[in-house]
Design an enzyme around this catalytic site. Structure first.
Site, mmCIF file in Angstrom:
data_model
loop_
_atom_site.group_PDB
_atom_site.id
_atom_site.type_symbol
_atom_site.label_atom_id
_atom_site.label_comp_id
_atom_site.label_asym_id
_atom_site.label_seq_id
_atom_site.Cartn_x
_atom_site.Cartn_y
_atom_site.Cartn_z
ATOM 1 N N GLU A 11 82.858 31.732 19.061
ATOM 2 C CA GLU A 11 81.578 31.835 19.753
ATOM 3 C C GLU A 11 81.613 32.685 21.018
ATOM 4 O OE1 GLU A 11 79.329 28.033 19.989
ATOM 5 O OE2 GLU A 11 80.828 27.333 18.581
ATOM 6 N N ASP A 84 82.717 26.109 17.464
ATOM 7 C CA ASP A 84 83.017 24.834 18.124
ATOM 8 C C ASP A 84 82.941 23.643 17.160
ATOM 9 O OD1 ASP A 84 83.492 26.078 20.499
ATOM 10 O OD2 ASP A 84 81.567 25.576 21.420
ATOM 11 N N ASP A 86 81.441 20.848 16.619
ATOM 12 C CA ASP A 86 80.319 19.915 16.733
ATOM 13 C C ASP A 86 79.171 20.419 15.866
ATOM 14 O OD1 ASP A 86 79.316 22.092 18.127
ATOM 15 O OD2 ASP A 86 79.441 21.142 20.094
ATOM 16 N N GLU A 88 76.374 21.936 16.614
ATOM 17 C CA GLU A 88 75.923 23.290 16.926
ATOM 18 C C GLU A 88 76.910 24.322 16.378
ATOM 19 O OE1 GLU A 88 72.950 23.950 18.347
ATOM 20 O OE2 GLU A 88 72.610 21.792 18.319
ATOM 21 N N TYR A 299 88.196 19.983 24.082
ATOM 22 C CA TYR A 299 86.761 20.247 23.949
ATOM 23 C C TYR A 299 85.958 19.312 24.841
ATOM 24 C CZ TYR A 299 82.430 21.647 21.699
ATOM 25 O OH TYR A 299 81.176 22.147 21.447
ATOM 26 N N ARG A 301 82.657 18.535 24.952
ATOM 27 C CA ARG A 301 81.474 17.781 24.491
ATOM 28 C C ARG A 301 81.940 16.676 23.554
ATOM 29 N NH1 ARG A 301 79.487 23.164 24.380
ATOM 30 N NH2 ARG A 301 77.992 23.504 26.072
ATOM 31 N N HIS A 345 86.752 13.711 17.627
ATOM 32 C CA HIS A 345 87.057 14.351 18.900
ATOM 33 C C HIS A 345 87.975 13.446 19.716
ATOM 34 C CE1 HIS A 345 83.230 17.059 19.085
ATOM 35 N NE2 HIS A 345 83.742 16.995 17.882
#
Length: 691
Positions: A11, A84, A86, A88, A299, A301, A345
């Site tokens: 990203e 990433d 997640d 998104e 990470y 989030r 996570h």
């Protein structure tokens, strides 16, 4: 020129640079710069009649990026989607696969939660397919948010003021802040009194607080009552009970997104937006002297508190070597897990124990270092032993009146050797030192202190306490806390004053209309239930269109009703005393994405805008003519300067206040807030500090 054998798509350029150093030479890494496709801005982009089918378009400015990725993909033998880990990230991989016309059921997806050589190697060894359940979960959120935003916002434009918006998460968040303000407005303060004694045994003094009457807890409500008690304190003060004990302060849990944002606000005064921006930089990788580009944290989030066995063991070895065996925490201690844990996570932690904060300090910017050290200290502290206190509680009676004295002494620092709570001074080892006392012993009275108090209303939210309540109630997810707060600030529904969130008149009116016509959207329980439904999509328990359909059937009725009967509540922009230098009209104060600004009310005929300077009511101490105003650096940091800039270059990082120094009559500055507030004179010759 030989073709790249493998193309890795991530990203961000920073992430691409860090990953590239861990991959063989025949790997090429390209960055999407975030999302590449989205719903169009110019229209709804959802076919409601066709099962809510979304219509995606390439985001403006991403055309050249996609062309470059496509060119590299055409010559690559293998394509790895490494966005990433997640929802998104999964959606970005899906849209890249669609753009490249790859079969999303066959394309290789890799994910890693830290950017280290081991993590990337393992990810490549465990390639998987795109998780369409995660993609659909993200898609459902996007469609739902678009339906709410693009349906209600035009109504608010028409009935209140242009530029407003409503949203599934932002509207209920605004309501929470408005409801707290209503509680504060309705609060009726009540008087009460504190009564403290300064007691003495031989030469040792200690404090005792009023507890009650005849061993029953009692609150003193009036000056007459406190004076009556004081007048009757004539009998001997006799020790009626001595209780020694132990107290344990448990080591903290490692950081989740929510707790990181809260602690960074409390300890470093970082906004949620700043915290997430810095954490992103630490995760994606920074150039560390002697190491090159390194991802420093996992990470950022996450709502999980899980730590991998390898990371846990490495940390415990570090604690053993640095502090000794007794500082290593109990490996089997249980930790409370919150609801909705994404256990794939890990918690937020350093990627390696080798890079201690002191080793990377010279390679990081000041705030990057401060946040990294906070994450490091919290992680190491989470694996350390609990702090231990000896406690002492003493009951002292004078006739029918009862007083209590409590004290504690830190006997083992444990995790507090490295990590304190809420700004506590870890060096404070003893609180209210009580002399050795025996039951039935008589102690002397040295002084009596009384203090009138009034009950306080509920506290206004700060960004930290708002994030905490959003997490506790299950509103939004780790990735939404910061952007939600930014949105309600940018829309002018809420303002920040002394770090507290205050709803504006606009925030009250919009919330009132939402409660009247769209009660589900601003209902906490409804929002929480919708979050749970969206999570079920990710767990493959339900079709995303079914969730949207169930919601929209009721929402459509509310929308039609509101369009027919919603009354106008027009709010005009505040008028300033600044004339437009193009047409002569008095400019109005508007709130935009980057805060307040001045705009000509003659728009669209006149499009003139100016920066808005918030005056502090303090004359410049240098030029004596200009007013001191609030300014911001390019990175958004607040400072204070003269309105006559550039003719006068006076600046201060600390906020000037209207009062004058009582000692030299010069300017006074305020540093910090609440218990940490300090008002002082900046003149070295004066040196005044307000007590």
């Amino acid at each position: 020129m030989a073709a790249s054998k493998t193309l890795v798509i991530v990203e961000s350029p920073a992430k691409a640079k860090t990953i590239k150093k861990y991959l063989p030479r025949n790997y090429n890494v390209e960055a999407t710069m975030g999302h590449v496709r989205d719903l169009p801005k110019s229209k709804l982009g959802i076919d409601i009649e066709n099962n809510f089918e979304p219509s995606y378009v390439t985001i403006r400015g991403k055309g050249d990026i996609l062309k470059k990725i496509k060119k590299e993909a055409n010559t690559a033998k293998t394509i790895l989607l490494a966005t990433d880990p997640d929802r998104e990230g999964e959606a970005i991989s899906y849209h890249i696969a669609k753009y490249l016309k790859l079969d999303e059921t066959k394309v290789d997806r890799i994910e890693f939660h830290e950017i280290t050589k081991d993590a990337i190697t393992k990810a490549i060894e465990h390639k998987r397919k795109i998780d369409m359940n995660l993609v659909n979960s993200q898609q459902a959120r996007r469609v739902l948010d678009r339906l709410v935003g693009y349906s209600i916002s035009p109504l608010l434009w028409k009935k209140i003021r242009k530029g407003l918006s409503a949203g599934r998460v932002q509207s209920v968040t605004t309501r929470i802040i408005v409801d707290r303000e209503k509680e504060i407005m309705d609060f009726e303060s009540e008087e009460y009194w504190l009564l403290d004694l300064k007691l003495i045994k031989e030469k040792e003094e200690f404090d005792a607080k009023f507890y009650g009457i005849n061993q029953k807890k009692h609150e003193i409500k009036s000056s007459e009552e406190v004076e009556k008690i004081i007048a009757e304190l004539t009998e001997p003060f006799i020790v009626s009970k001595v209780k020694e004990g132990k107290r344990t302060r448990k080591s903290p849990l490692p950081f989740t997104t929510s707790t990181l944002q809260q602690e960074a606000f409390k300890k470093l005064s970082f906004s949620t937006k700043k915290t997430m921006s810095l954490a992103q930089q630490l995760y994606e990788g920074l150039n560390i002297e002697g190491y090159g580009n390194v991802g420093l944290i996992t990470y950022m989030r996450t709502d999980s508190i899980r730590i991998s066995d390898e990371a846990k063991n490495n940390c415990r070895d570090y604690i053993f070597s640095q502090y000794g065996k007794e500082y290593v925490g109990d490996e089997n201690k249980t930790k409370k897990k919150g609801k909705n844990i994404q256990d794939a996570h890990e918690a937020i932690r350093p990627t390696t124990m080798e890079l201690e904060p002191i080793k990377v300090k010279d390679s990081l910017k000041r705030d990057q270092y401060r946040l990294y050290k906070l994450i490091w200290d919290r992680f190491v502290g989470s694996q350390m032993a609990n702090a231990q206190y000896d406690t002492l509680s003493v009951n002292i009676d004078c006739g029918d009146y009862n007083f209590r004295s409590t004290g504690s002494k830190l006997v083992f620092q444990g995790f507090m050797r490295i990590y304190g709570y809420d700004g506590q001074d870890n060096s404070e080892e003893e609180k209210n030192k009580i002399p050795h006392l025996l039951e039935k012993e008589v102690v002397g009275l040295k002084d009596i202190n009384k203090e009138q108090k009034f009950t306080s209303p509920p506290a206004r939210f700060t960004e930290a306490s708002l994030v905490k309540i959003l997490e506790e109630k299950g509103i939004g997810r780790p990735s939404t806390y910061s952007p939600t707060i930014q949105t309600i600030l940018n829309r002018g529904y809420v303002e920040v004053e002394d770090k507290k969130l205050h709803p504006t008149e606009l925030g009250f009116i919009v919330t009132e209309l939402m409660e009247t016509y769209f009660k589900d959207i601003v209902d906490v329980e409804f929002t929480v239930g919708m979050e749970a439904s969206l999570d079920e999509i990710a767990d493959q328990n339900v079709q995303w269109q079914d969730i949207i359909g169930d919601f929209y059937s009721n929402f459509e009725k509310d929308l039609k009703y509101a369009e027919e009967v919603m009354e106008e509540r027009k709010i005009e922009d505040p008028v300033s005393d600044v004339e437009c230098d193009k047409c002569g009209r008095l400019m109005v104060i508007k709130t935009g994405r980057y805060g307040k600004f001045l705009a000509c009310p003659g728009f669209p005929d006149c499009r003139n805008t100016k920066s808005f300077l918030e005056e502090l009511g303090v004359k410049c101490p240098d030029c004596k003519e200009g007013e001191l105003v609030v300014r911001r650096t390019k990175k958004g940091r607040t400072f204070y300067g003269c309105s006559n800039y550039p003719e006068c270059e006076y600046t201060s990082w600390d906020r000037p206040i209207p009062e004058k120094c009582p000692k030299c009559q010069g300017i006074l500055l305020q540093k910090g807030y609440g218990n940490r507030k300090k008002v002082y004179c900046p003149s070295e010759e004066c040196g005044y500090v307000q007590k």
